[in-house]
Scaffold this motif. Structure first.
Motif, PDB file in Angstrom:
ATOM      1  N   GLN A  91       0.833  -1.204   0.000  1.00 17.56           N
ATOM      2  CA  GLN A  91       0.000   0.000   0.000  1.00 17.56           C
ATOM      3  C   GLN A  91       0.867   1.253   0.000  1.00 17.56           C
ATOM      4  OE1 GLN A  91      -0.797   2.554   2.353  1.00 17.56           O
ATOM      5  NE2 GLN A  91      -2.387   3.346   0.957  1.00 17.56           N
ATOM      6  N   LYS A  92       1.947   1.223   0.776  1.00 19.14           N
ATOM      7  CA  LYS A  92       2.837   2.381   0.854  1.00 19.14           C
ATOM      8  C   LYS A  92       3.523   2.648  -0.476  1.00 19.14           C
ATOM      9  CE  LYS A  92       6.975   4.039   3.267  1.00 19.14           C
ATOM     10  NZ  LYS A  92       8.001   3.707   4.298  1.00 19.14           N
ATOM     11  N   GLN A  93       4.012   1.602  -1.128  1.00 21.59           N
ATOM     12  CA  GLN A  93       4.788   1.788  -2.351  1.00 21.59           C
ATOM     13  C   GLN A  93       3.918   1.996  -3.586  1.00 21.59           C
ATOM     14  OE1 GLN A  93       8.515  -0.991  -0.820  1.00 21.59           O
ATOM     15  NE2 GLN A  93       7.981  -1.010  -2.966  1.00 21.59           N
ATOM     16  N   SER A  94       2.660   1.583  -3.525  1.00 15.20           N
ATOM     17  CA  SER A  94       1.781   1.763  -4.687  1.00 15.20           C
ATOM     18  C   SER A  94       0.875   2.978  -4.555  1.00 15.20           C
ATOM     19  CB  SER A  94       0.905   0.515  -4.871  1.00 15.20           C
ATOM     20  OG  SER A  94      -0.064   0.405  -3.833  1.00 15.20           O
ATOM     21  N   LYS A  95       0.705   3.480  -3.317  1.00 12.02           N
ATOM     22  CA  LYS A  95      -0.231   4.574  -3.051  1.00 12.02           C
ATOM     23  C   LYS A  95      -1.665   4.183  -3.447  1.00 12.02           C
ATOM     24  CE  LYS A  95       3.186   7.239  -1.818  1.00 12.02           C
ATOM     25  NZ  LYS A  95       3.435   7.566  -0.398  1.00 12.02           N
ATOM     26  N   GLY A  96      -1.937   2.885  -3.447  1.00 13.75           N
ATOM     27  CA  GLY A  96      -3.267   2.410  -3.825  1.00 13.75           C
ATOM     28  C   GLY A  96      -4.226   2.393  -2.659  1.00 13.75           C
ATOM     29  N   ASP A  97      -5.507   2.174  -2.958  1.00 12.29           N
ATOM     30  CA  ASP A  97      -6.545   2.108  -1.932  1.00 12.29           C
ATOM     31  C   ASP A  97      -6.627   0.681  -1.396  1.00 12.29           C
ATOM     32  OD1 ASP A  97      -7.263   4.773  -2.226  1.00 12.29           O
ATOM     33  OD2 ASP A  97      -8.637   4.316  -3.874  1.00 12.29           O
ATOM     34  N   LEU A  98      -6.479   0.539  -0.088  1.00 12.20           N
ATOM     35  CA  LEU A  98      -6.482  -0.759   0.556  1.00 12.20           C
ATOM     36  C   LEU A  98      -7.842  -1.042   1.180  1.00 12.20           C
ATOM     37  CD1 LEU A  98      -4.925  -3.300   1.523  1.00 12.20           C
ATOM     38  CD2 LEU A  98      -4.319  -1.981   3.583  1.00 12.20           C
ATOM     39  N   LEU A  99      -8.423  -2.179   0.843  1.00 13.60           N
ATOM     40  CA  LEU A  99      -9.690  -2.625   1.423  1.00 13.60           C
ATOM     41  C   LEU A  99      -9.459  -3.937   2.164  1.00 13.60           C
ATOM     42  CD1 LEU A  99     -12.102  -2.004  -1.605  1.00 13.60           C
ATOM     43  CD2 LEU A  99     -11.735  -0.514   0.382  1.00 13.60           C
ATOM     44  N   LEU A 100     -10.017  -4.056   3.351  1.00 10.06           N
ATOM     45  CA  LEU A 100      -9.914  -5.295   4.116  1.00 10.06           C
ATOM     46  C   LEU A 100     -11.063  -6.210   3.721  1.00 10.06           C
ATOM     47  CD1 LEU A 100      -8.928  -3.956   7.638  1.00 10.06           C
ATOM     48  CD2 LEU A 100      -7.492  -4.417   5.644  1.00 10.06           C
ATOM     49  N   THR A 101     -10.757  -7.466   3.465  1.00 10.64           N
ATOM     50  CA  THR A 101     -11.761  -8.441   3.053  1.00 10.64           C
ATOM     51  C   THR A 101     -11.679  -9.649   3.978  1.00 10.64           C
ATOM     52  OG1 THR A 101     -10.258  -9.545   1.492  1.00 10.64           O
ATOM     53  CG2 THR A 101     -11.541  -7.678   0.662  1.00 10.64           C
ATOM     54  N   GLY A 102     -12.385 -10.687   3.634  1.00 10.84           N
ATOM     55  CA  GLY A 102     -12.354 -11.921   4.414  1.00 10.84           C
ATOM     56  C   GLY A 102     -13.300 -12.936   3.827  1.00 10.84           C
ATOM     57  N   ASN A 103     -13.228 -14.160   4.337  1.00  7.02           N
ATOM     58  CA  ASN A 103     -14.153 -15.190   3.892  1.00  7.02           C
ATOM     59  C   ASN A 103     -14.378 -16.183   5.016  1.00  7.02           C
ATOM     60  OD1 ASN A 103     -12.454 -17.778   3.539  1.00  7.02           O
ATOM     61  ND2 ASN A 103     -11.250 -16.261   2.400  1.00  7.02           N
ATOM     62  N   SER A 104     -15.437 -16.963   4.877  1.00  4.93           N
ATOM     63  CA  SER A 104     -15.802 -17.974   5.877  1.00  4.93           C
ATOM     64  C   SER A 104     -15.805 -19.364   5.257  1.00  4.93           C
ATOM     65  CB  SER A 104     -17.172 -17.647   6.487  1.00  4.93           C
ATOM     66  OG  SER A 104     -17.173 -16.390   7.120  1.00  4.93           O
ATOM     67  N   ASP A 105     -14.926 -19.573   4.270  1.00  5.14           N
ATOM     68  CA  ASP A 105     -14.890 -20.868   3.584  1.00  5.14           C
ATOM     69  C   ASP A 105     -14.295 -21.971   4.451  1.00  5.14           C
ATOM     70  OD1 ASP A 105     -15.890 -19.487   1.434  1.00  5.14           O
ATOM     71  OD2 ASP A 105     -13.968 -19.340   0.381  1.00  5.14           O
ATOM     72  N   MET A 106     -13.431 -21.598   5.384  1.00  3.61           N
ATOM     73  CA  MET A 106     -12.768 -22.581   6.241  1.00  3.61           C
ATOM     74  C   MET A 106     -13.705 -22.968   7.379  1.00  3.61           C
ATOM     75  SD  MET A 106      -9.076 -22.160   8.107  1.00  3.61           S
ATOM     76  CE  MET A 106      -8.298 -23.486   9.036  1.00  3.61           C
TER      77      MET A 106
END
Length: 412
Positions: A270-285
């Protein structure tokens, strides 16, 4: 209907079912899952036979997993399928119930699966999800690489595998949730089919300091695994530089991964790309406690270490935990040496244990460290948990938060 282990002359029929259910051209893949896995034996494939015809099947993968810093044998459940002409008759549910009993006879305490269908099918059979964190990074058309002397090159099995295996054991394999990999595991056909080998490695003066496994499909790059020497953080910087450069050259718009945002690579990208970071997740496990008291006993040494490191005294306490229609008593006597009993306290121990009815999903989050006791306490209060200061004092020490990662190439 009969449920049993597969016979050698029935393997082709099992492969036929898998091709019908999952991938029509996957015959070679599914055969290699059996013939190319040195841990396989016929007891690990279960089938439902109706009037002499196999109508449903599943595979048990003999593996080990990290729960915190403790290595625990696990049964990975995969390839659950029913002949399309026989669906809706309850064969899949019957097979799953019988398999739990079979796991107990084989000596497993823990079952894990990754579902590709809605969780509700497995939840009604006693399996419960462990939500895992992930991320999505929207990539801009510029990047800001940090200068480093580390050189990044494509992975070479002949030159790099030994050092990658060693580095994984010291870094990537130490996360709670990670599969324990033997050297033969790295070389088995199923592991190679799932892409266990890294894409690139970082070297300095001949020494390997990090590796990165990623794939690019169209406009999306996915990180499958990363490992690096924590004494050489610039190796990770070099790997991120290479990934972002590759993404720019191939017009990648986003980078994703089933990796906690707490891992250093996420913040670095995120720091080196200056991109927008979104937190995700899943409940497949999804998980099942096959033998709850035995599973908890395996964790006792690590729990005791946490108590000892707290350098404080705790009042005697007994807690009754319940999962999958099983009970286990967590008992802290006056001498401070934690114990686990099956269903009741010995007659020599006065008093009754306090019932601690922890919801299943919360239980697994605590056990692996996806969330700490303190983080989950508000949710537990909603479930009318009978909590006291004594309980919270003990549980807060036993259940801290940790970074939990199940690396993508280890899925079965």
């Amino acid at each position: 209907m009969k449920i049993r282990s597969v016979r050698p002359d029935e393997i082709e029929r099992v492969i036929d079912l898998q091709c019908l259910a999952f991938q029509s051209d996957g015959r070679d893949r599914y055969r290699q899952y059996i013939e190319g896995d040195s841990s396989y034996h016929y007891q690990l494939t279960r089938v439902v036979s109706v009037e002499g015809q196999i109508v449903a099947t599943l595979r048990i993968w003999d593996r080990r997993i990290q729960i915190g810093a403790t290595t625990v044998p696990m049964a990975g459940i995969g390839g659950v399928c029913t002949d399309p002409e026989h669906r809706g008759s309850g064969y899949g549910s019957a097979l799953m119930r019988d398999t739990v009993r079979h796991l107990s006879t084989l000596g497993y305490d823990l079952g894990i699966l990754f579902t590709i269908i809605p969780c509700c099918f497995y939840q009604r059979l006693g399996w419960h999800p462990l939500p895992l964190s992930g991320f999505k990074l929207e990539v801009t058309d510029t990047c800001h690489p940090t200068s480093t002397d580390w050189q990044v090159a494509p992975f070479s099995e002949a030159a790099d595998l030994n050092q990658v295996v060693d580095l994984h054991d010291r870094d990537g394999g130490q996360y709670s949730g990670a599969t324990v990999r033997t050297r033969s595991y790295w070389e088995m056909k199923p592991s190679r089919i799932r892409g266990i080998l890294p894409t690139v490695v970082a070297r300095l003066d001949g020494q390997l300091g990090g590796y990165l496994n990623y794939e690019i499909d169209g406009t999306e790059a996915k990180i499958l695994e990363v490992g690096y020497d924590h004494q050489q953080p610039m190796a990770l910087v070099a790997l991120v530089n290479r990934l972002l450069t590759d993404c720019l050259q191939k017009s990648v718009q986003r980078i994703t991964g089933d990796i906690s945002h707490q891992h250093p690579i996420v913040g670095l990208m995120q720091k080196q790309s200056k991109g927008d970071l979104l937190l995700t997740g899943n409940s497949d496990m999804m998980l099942f406690a096959v033998n709850l008291p035995s599973l908890l006993r395996r964790l006792l040494p690590e729990w005791q270490l946490r108590l000892d490191r707290a350098q404080r005294s705790f009042p005697p306490l007994s807690l009754r935990l319940e999962q999958n229609n099983q009970q286990a008593i967590l008992h802290l006597p006056p001498d401070g040496r934690l114990k686990v009993f099956n269903q009741s306290l010995p007659s020599s121990v006065p008093g009754d244990p306090l019932g601690l009815k922890i919801p299943e999903m919360v239980f697994w989050s605590l056990l692996f460290g996806e969330s700490s006791w303190e983080q989950l306490l508000p949710a537990l209060t909603i479930h009318n948990l009978e909590n006291t200061d004594r309980v919270s004092d003990l549980m807060s020490v036993l259940f801290p938060s940790r970074t939990v990662i199940f690396w993508s190439p280890d899925h079965y």
